[in-house]
Design a protein around this motif. Structure first.
Motif, PDB file in Angstrom:
ATOM      1  N   GLU A 158      72.592  18.157  43.243  1.00 22.72           N
ATOM      2  CA  GLU A 158      71.494  18.187  42.275  1.00 22.72           C
ATOM      3  C   GLU A 158      71.741  16.697  41.603  1.00 22.72           C
ATOM      4  O   GLU A 158      72.857  15.902  41.519  1.00 22.72           O
ATOM      5  CB  GLU A 158      72.164  19.059  41.260  1.00 22.72           C
ATOM      6  N   HIS A 159      70.438  16.355  41.222  1.00 26.01           N
ATOM      7  CA  HIS A 159      70.092  14.887  40.636  1.00 26.01           C
ATOM      8  C   HIS A 159      70.800  14.782  39.185  1.00 26.01           C
ATOM      9  O   HIS A 159      70.258  15.542  38.620  1.00 26.01           O
ATOM     10  CB  HIS A 159      68.855  14.365  40.775  1.00 26.01           C
ATOM     11  N   GLY A 160      71.392  14.007  38.984  1.00 22.07           N
ATOM     12  CA  GLY A 160      71.784  13.592  37.510  1.00 22.07           C
ATOM     13  C   GLY A 160      70.686  12.857  36.747  1.00 22.07           C
ATOM     14  O   GLY A 160      70.004  12.285  37.586  1.00 22.07           O
ATOM     15  N   ALA A 207      71.957  10.233  44.507  1.00 23.53           N
ATOM     16  CA  ALA A 207      70.480  10.964  44.552  1.00 23.53           C
ATOM     17  C   ALA A 207      70.604  11.795  45.632  1.00 23.53           C
ATOM     18  O   ALA A 207      70.003  11.465  46.807  1.00 23.53           O
ATOM     19  CB  ALA A 207      69.533   9.652  44.885  1.00 23.53           C
ATOM     20  N   PRO A 208      71.226  12.838  45.629  1.00 24.54           N
ATOM     21  CA  PRO A 208      71.583  13.888  46.627  1.00 24.54           C
ATOM     22  C   PRO A 208      70.306  14.455  46.947  1.00 24.54           C
ATOM     23  O   PRO A 208      69.130  14.909  45.988  1.00 24.54           O
ATOM     24  CB  PRO A 208      72.653  14.746  46.080  1.00 24.54           C
ATOM     25  N   ARG A 210      69.008  20.308  36.413  1.00 26.28           N
ATOM     26  CA  ARG A 210      68.196  19.514  36.189  1.00 26.28           C
ATOM     27  C   ARG A 210      67.068  19.353  37.317  1.00 26.28           C
ATOM     28  O   ARG A 210      65.916  19.220  37.297  1.00 26.28           O
ATOM     29  CB  ARG A 210      68.766  18.060  35.989  1.00 26.28           C
ATOM     30  N   ASN A 211      67.494  18.944  38.469  1.00 28.77           N
ATOM     31  CA  ASN A 211      66.821  18.819  39.798  1.00 28.77           C
ATOM     32  C   ASN A 211      67.702  18.933  40.640  1.00 28.77           C
ATOM     33  O   ASN A 211      67.961  18.178  41.571  1.00 28.77           O
ATOM     34  CB  ASN A 211      66.085  17.223  39.635  1.00 28.77           C
ATOM     35  N   PRO A 212      67.891  20.314  41.334  1.00 31.42           N
ATOM     36  CA  PRO A 212      68.517  20.674  42.503  1.00 31.42           C
ATOM     37  C   PRO A 212      67.897  20.546  43.613  1.00 31.42           C
ATOM     38  O   PRO A 212      66.748  20.883  43.701  1.00 31.42           O
ATOM     39  CB  PRO A 212      68.967  22.161  42.431  1.00 31.42           C
ATOM     40  N   GLN A 213      68.528  19.932  44.642  1.00 31.97           N
ATOM     41  CA  GLN A 213      67.709  19.421  46.064  1.00 31.97           C
ATOM     42  C   GLN A 213      68.101  20.092  47.322  1.00 31.97           C
ATOM     43  O   GLN A 213      67.550  20.123  48.225  1.00 31.97           O
ATOM     44  CB  GLN A 213      67.839  18.001  46.086  1.00 31.97           C
ATOM     45  N   ASP A 229      75.270  12.339  39.389  1.00 32.73           N
ATOM     46  CA  ASP A 229      74.902  13.474  40.461  1.00 32.73           C
ATOM     47  C   ASP A 229      75.933  14.537  40.584  1.00 32.73           C
ATOM     48  O   ASP A 229      77.095  14.173  40.616  1.00 32.73           O
ATOM     49  CB  ASP A 229      74.537  12.647  41.931  1.00 32.73           C
ATOM     50  N   GLU A 230      75.550  15.661  41.091  1.00 29.66           N
ATOM     51  CA  GLU A 230      76.585  16.780  41.270  1.00 29.66           C
ATOM     52  C   GLU A 230      76.422  17.612  42.404  1.00 29.66           C
ATOM     53  O   GLU A 230      75.520  17.711  43.309  1.00 29.66           O
ATOM     54  CB  GLU A 230      76.189  17.945  40.057  1.00 29.66           C
TER      55      GLU A 230
END
Length: 216
Positions: free
Chosen positions: A94-96, A139-140, A77-80, A101-102
């Motif tokens: 990653e943001h859920g 919110a990683p 989805r939105n890996p940070q 969140d993961e």
């Protein structure tokens, strides 16, 4: 001198753009978000919602899981954040969508489920996270490793989190500095970058800060 563009055509949007760059063993890794089009993450011909990998000159790495493709993993989805343990095991934060969140253990060619699966939901051809935030929100952002322990920056969570992959236990390690954008472990020190002036925090007159913390 004209600069060479290694890779064009990564979708972008006001949010969900990933954007992490990391070099490991002389190869470049890039995270991309779904660019507000969730189903793009499942399309391996689309560079959105992926972790990409390439040689430092922009050519395909020899061990890519898909022929003539920069896609190392998909269904994101939105890996940070990206980090590697001493044996080369790769993790991403990653943001859920709403909480969930993961932290994911990344394997080449694997599908991490978004948007079809979140949290503990999975299928025979998707990979569940090693840990997720449940109803809470981290919110990683940035991720780093030190002596096979992961340290993760939390924006909404306003903390640096300590995660032990062996025990799969996560706890707050540094708090009380507001939103944390990035972390970097070097020798026995952890460097922490706050981000209270990003429009979502409550900055004081001394924000933002670069902090140094000793690691045992």
């Amino acid at each position: 001198m004209k600069k060479k563009n290694f890779l064009l055509g990564i979708p972008g949007a006001p949010t969900h753009n990933g954007g992490r760059l990391a070099i490991f063993e002389d190869e470049l890794y890039v995270t991309t978000g779904d660019a507000e089009e969730p189903q793009s993450s499942q399309d391996v011909e689309n560079l959105a919602g992926k972790i990409l990998k390439m040689n430092l000159d922009g050519t395909f790495a020899d061990d890519m899981p898909m022929e003539d493709s920069y896609v190392w993993s998909y269904g994101h989805r939105n890996p940070q954040g990206l980090a590697w343990l001493e044996d080369g095991t790769m993790y991403s934060s990653e943001h859920g969508q709403t909480a969930l969140d993961e932290i994911n253990l990344i394997e080449p060619g694997e599908n991490y489920g978004w948007p079809d699966y979140e949290g503990d939901e999975t299928s025979d051809d998707t990979v569940a996270p090693v840990i997720h935030s449940g109803d809470n929100t981290w919110a990683p952002s940035g991720l780093t490793a030190h002596e096979d322990v992961l340290y993760m920056a939390g924006l909404r969570g306003e903390a640096v989190y300590h995660f032990d992959p062996d025990s799969e236990q996560l706890e707050a390690f540094v708090e009380d500095y507001g939103r944390i954008r990035d972390v970097l472990a070097d020798d026995n020190k952890l460097y922490i970058l706050t981000n209270n002036t990003d429009g979502r925090g409550n900055p004081d007159d001394t924000d933002d800060k670069l902090l140094e913390v000793e690691l045992e």
